[in-house]
Design a protein around this motif. Structure first.
Motif, short mmCIF file in Angstrom:
data_model
loop_
_atom_site.label_atom_id
_atom_site.label_comp_id
_atom_site.label_asym_id
_atom_site.label_seq_id
_atom_site.Cartn_x
_atom_site.Cartn_y
_atom_site.Cartn_z
N SER A 213 0.83 -1.20 0.00
CA SER A 213 0.00 0.00 0.00
C SER A 213 0.85 1.23 0.00
N ASP A 214 0.30 2.33 -0.56
CA ASP A 214 1.01 3.60 -0.57
C ASP A 214 1.03 4.23 0.81
N THR A 215 0.33 3.69 1.73
CA THR A 215 0.23 4.31 3.05
C THR A 215 0.94 3.52 4.13
N THR A 216 1.86 2.67 3.75
CA THR A 216 2.57 1.82 4.71
C THR A 216 3.84 2.49 5.22
N GLN A 217 3.79 3.79 5.42
CA GLN A 217 4.99 4.53 5.82
C GLN A 217 5.50 4.09 7.18
N GLU A 218 4.59 3.60 8.08
CA GLU A 218 4.99 3.25 9.43
C GLU A 218 5.38 1.79 9.54
N ALA A 219 5.40 1.06 8.43
CA ALA A 219 5.71 -0.37 8.51
C ALA A 219 6.94 -0.79 7.73
N PRO A 220 7.95 0.09 7.54
CA PRO A 220 9.15 -0.36 6.83
C PRO A 220 9.99 -1.26 7.72
N PRO A 221 10.75 -2.16 7.15
CA PRO A 221 11.57 -3.06 7.96
C PRO A 221 12.68 -2.30 8.69
N ARG A 222 12.99 -2.75 9.88
CA ARG A 222 14.08 -2.14 10.65
C ARG A 222 15.42 -2.73 10.22
N ALA A 223 16.42 -1.89 10.20
CA ALA A 223 17.75 -2.34 9.81
C ALA A 223 18.34 -3.23 10.90
N GLY A 224 19.16 -4.19 10.46
CA GLY A 224 19.80 -5.10 11.39
C GLY A 224 21.28 -4.82 11.54
N ARG A 225 21.99 -5.80 12.11
CA ARG A 225 23.41 -5.60 12.39
C ARG A 225 24.21 -5.35 11.12
N ARG A 226 23.86 -6.06 10.03
CA ARG A 226 24.62 -5.89 8.80
C ARG A 226 24.52 -4.46 8.27
N GLU A 227 23.33 -3.87 8.36
CA GLU A 227 23.15 -2.50 7.87
C GLU A 227 23.99 -1.51 8.67
N TRP A 228 24.05 -1.69 9.99
CA TRP A 228 24.84 -0.77 10.81
C TRP A 228 26.33 -0.96 10.56
N LEU A 229 26.76 -2.20 10.35
CA LEU A 229 28.16 -2.42 9.96
C LEU A 229 28.43 -1.82 8.58
N GLY A 230 27.44 -1.93 7.69
CA GLY A 230 27.57 -1.31 6.38
C GLY A 230 27.69 0.20 6.48
N LEU A 231 26.98 0.81 7.43
CA LEU A 231 27.09 2.25 7.65
C LEU A 231 28.52 2.62 8.07
N ALA A 232 29.12 1.77 8.88
CA ALA A 232 30.51 2.00 9.28
C ALA A 232 31.43 1.97 8.06
N ALA A 233 31.16 1.04 7.14
CA ALA A 233 31.96 0.99 5.90
C ALA A 233 31.74 2.24 5.06
#
Length: 527
Positions: free
Chosen positions: A2-22
């Motif tokens: 739905s176009d209104t699912t703004q509050e239901a996106p998946p939360r980032a996990g450990r890999r995403e935060w390690l990716g941010l460090a990269a």
């Protein structure tokens, strides 16, 4: 979906935060290389025999090419893959760093710096675009952008500090070689931690638009820099012609973008007032902060006589101010409106700039350092929240384009601020030294210091006193110009950033699903 699912996106996990460090690695280095030459400039100028004009180009060309190629590289990343472009850019950046470190002439160093700027342009849009893909949860994205902003500002602030330490123990080329081990780490961990994103339905890159964008940006920047610097030729005709040519080509570029179904620059995004106002405000604010870097660095080193390591340490409070501002901003905005946080920060900018107008040639390094730190602290909310506003105002499938425009605005502002405010400082110095009996001392403070070394003690003291006074007048003038610019940012923030959020421009497909965008592997949650 739905176009209104703004509050239901998946939360980032450990890999995403390690990716941010990269992703922090290239972000730090791109910003680091803008300010790293501030302290190295006197050393490499003496070694390579660079003239005043060549010194300006050595300093400015990196930012010019970075800003000029940013949008092109952002669009290219959407086509070939953002991670792929990031890794190609890392390899090119390392190679260009070696070329810069071992340059044997001013021209060779200018070319190397230009190549570094082009390589950096492949890195910058990829980092923010990947963050917008990896962190779909709004709160997590806000935190990620805040940390990314810390790296962006922190890299620029750490440039003089780390550069000063390196110059105290090694030759000037070492400030470039420091990027090589960092890029090697990115090449190792990037493929492991970062997912790939590309637009499967993107059309071929419009090469004519690329040429037109460069032919518009570079002549305008060159012309403005020449007008501000004055130069040896009293006639401004050449600079004016360059600006006119750039404007005409810019009009042609704009008309072409409006006709293309898949343009290099999506001008429809500018219909959103918050988007366009945020871009302009960030350009002006980042230009003010960057423009203070070179004259304050030269003041601390050449007027107050501190060595490179001491001068670099006195600029460390700028990084502290940025760190506090960037990390505290998300906390503040939980309690007050974004516009209030931005305006409060800009008040601190005014205080810092007013302090800088009171600096004399006998002032302490602490006063100069405090002044710039307050400006940095005050600009941080504008940068963090402005970036969020720009990315958030665009539909998801245009996030990469919006990220490119955001960074282009910031870096173009930084580069123009460095060129314009640095040139204004130089012009005031040259005016104050126009009647000096030592011709060599009339162009730059560095040349005055070199000339004084060959004079008898009494004449040397007199020459240096005049040169220090003239340069301090230039620094005071830069601060006054900064006050005017920040006043314009205040007006923009007050009038536009408090408006209700506008709808993003409609795109070819559903905004919520970003048609044509594919993630190799398993997307933002790839194992």
């Amino acid at each position: 979906m739905s176009d209104t699912t703004q509050e239901a996106p998946p939360r980032a996990g450990r890999r995403e935060w390690l990716g941010l460090a990269a992703l922090a690695l290239p972000t730090l280095l791109v910003a680091f290389d803008i300010g790293v030459l501030f302290l190295a400039l006197p050393h490499l100028s003496a070694d390579l025999g660079a003239s005043g004009t060549e010194q300006l180009w050595i300093t400015d060309i990196y930012g010019f090419m970075l800003a000029g190629f940013m949008i092109t590289m952002g669009t290219l990343g959407d086509r070939i893959g953002r991670r792929k472009l990031l890794l190609i850019g890392a390899s090119a950046f390392a190679a260009a760093s070696v070329l810069a470190a071992f340059s044997t002439s001013p021209l060779m160093l200018i070319i190397a710096r230009a190549l570094l700027g082009i390589a950096a342009a492949t890195l910058s849009p990829s980092t923010l675009a990947l963050i917008s893909n990896m962190f779909r949860n709004p709160k997590q994205m806000g935190t990620a952008i805040s940390l990314w902003a810390f790296c962006n500002f922190g890299g620029a602030a750490l440039g003089p500090v780390i550069g000063g330490v390196l110059l105290q123990h090694f030759w000037w080329g070492s400030v470039f070689l420091i990027s090589i081990p960092v890029m090697v780490l990115l090449l190792i961990f990037g493929p492991i931690l970062l997912p790939e994103y590309r637009d499967r339905e993107a059309n071929r890159l419009d090469l004519l638009s690329v040429v037109l964008s460069l032919a518009a940006i570079l002549p305008i920047i060159y012309g403005i820099k020449q007008l501000a610097a004055g130069g040896d030729d009293s006639s401004p005709a050449g600079a004016i012609v360059a600006i006119v040519v750039g404007v005409v080509v810019g009009v042609v570029f704009t008309l072409r973008q409006l006709r293309l179904s898949n343009p290099l620059l999506d001008l429809r995004l500018f219909r959103n007032t918050r988007f366009s106002s945020s871009l302009l405000a960030m350009l002006l604010a980042s230009g003010t902060l960057a423009g203070l870097g070179l004259p304050t660095s030269q003041f601390i080193q050449s007027v107050l006589g501190l060595d490179p390591e001491q001068a670099g340490l006195w600029q460390a409070p700028t990084g502290v101010g940025i760190a506090i501002g960037v990390l505290v901003t998300p906390v503040l905005t939980r309690r007050i409106q974004s516009r209030t946080a931005i305006l409060g920060g800009l008040v601190l900018c005014f205080v810092g700039l007013i302090l800088l107008t009171t600096v004399t040639s006998d002032s302490s390094a602490a006063l100069v350092s405090l002044s710039v730190a307050l400006v940095a602290l005050g600009i941080a909310p504008m940068f963090v929240l402005g970036t969020s506003l720009i990315v958030g105002a665009a539909p998801p499938e245009k996030a990469g384009s919006a990220a490119s425009m955001s960074e282009t605005s910031n870096l173009l502002g930084s580069t123009l601020g460095l060129a314009l405010l640095g040139s204004i400082c130089g012009a005031v110095y040259q005016s104050g030294m126009s009647s000096s009996p030592v011709p060599e001392a009339r162009q730059t403070l560095a040349e005055a210091v070199a000339a004084a070394a060959d004079l008898p003690a009494a004449q040397a003291r007199s020459l240096l006193a005049s040169a220090h006074s003239a340069f301090t007048d230039g620094l005071n003038t830069v601060a006054v110009v900064g006050i005017v610019v920040i006043a314009l940012v205040v007006v923009l923030a007050w009038m536009t950033l408090g408006q209700k959020k506008e709808e993003a421009p409609e795109s070819e497909g559903p905004a919520s699903e970003a048609p044509g965008a594919v993630a190799d592997g398993a997307g933002t949650s790839a194992p």
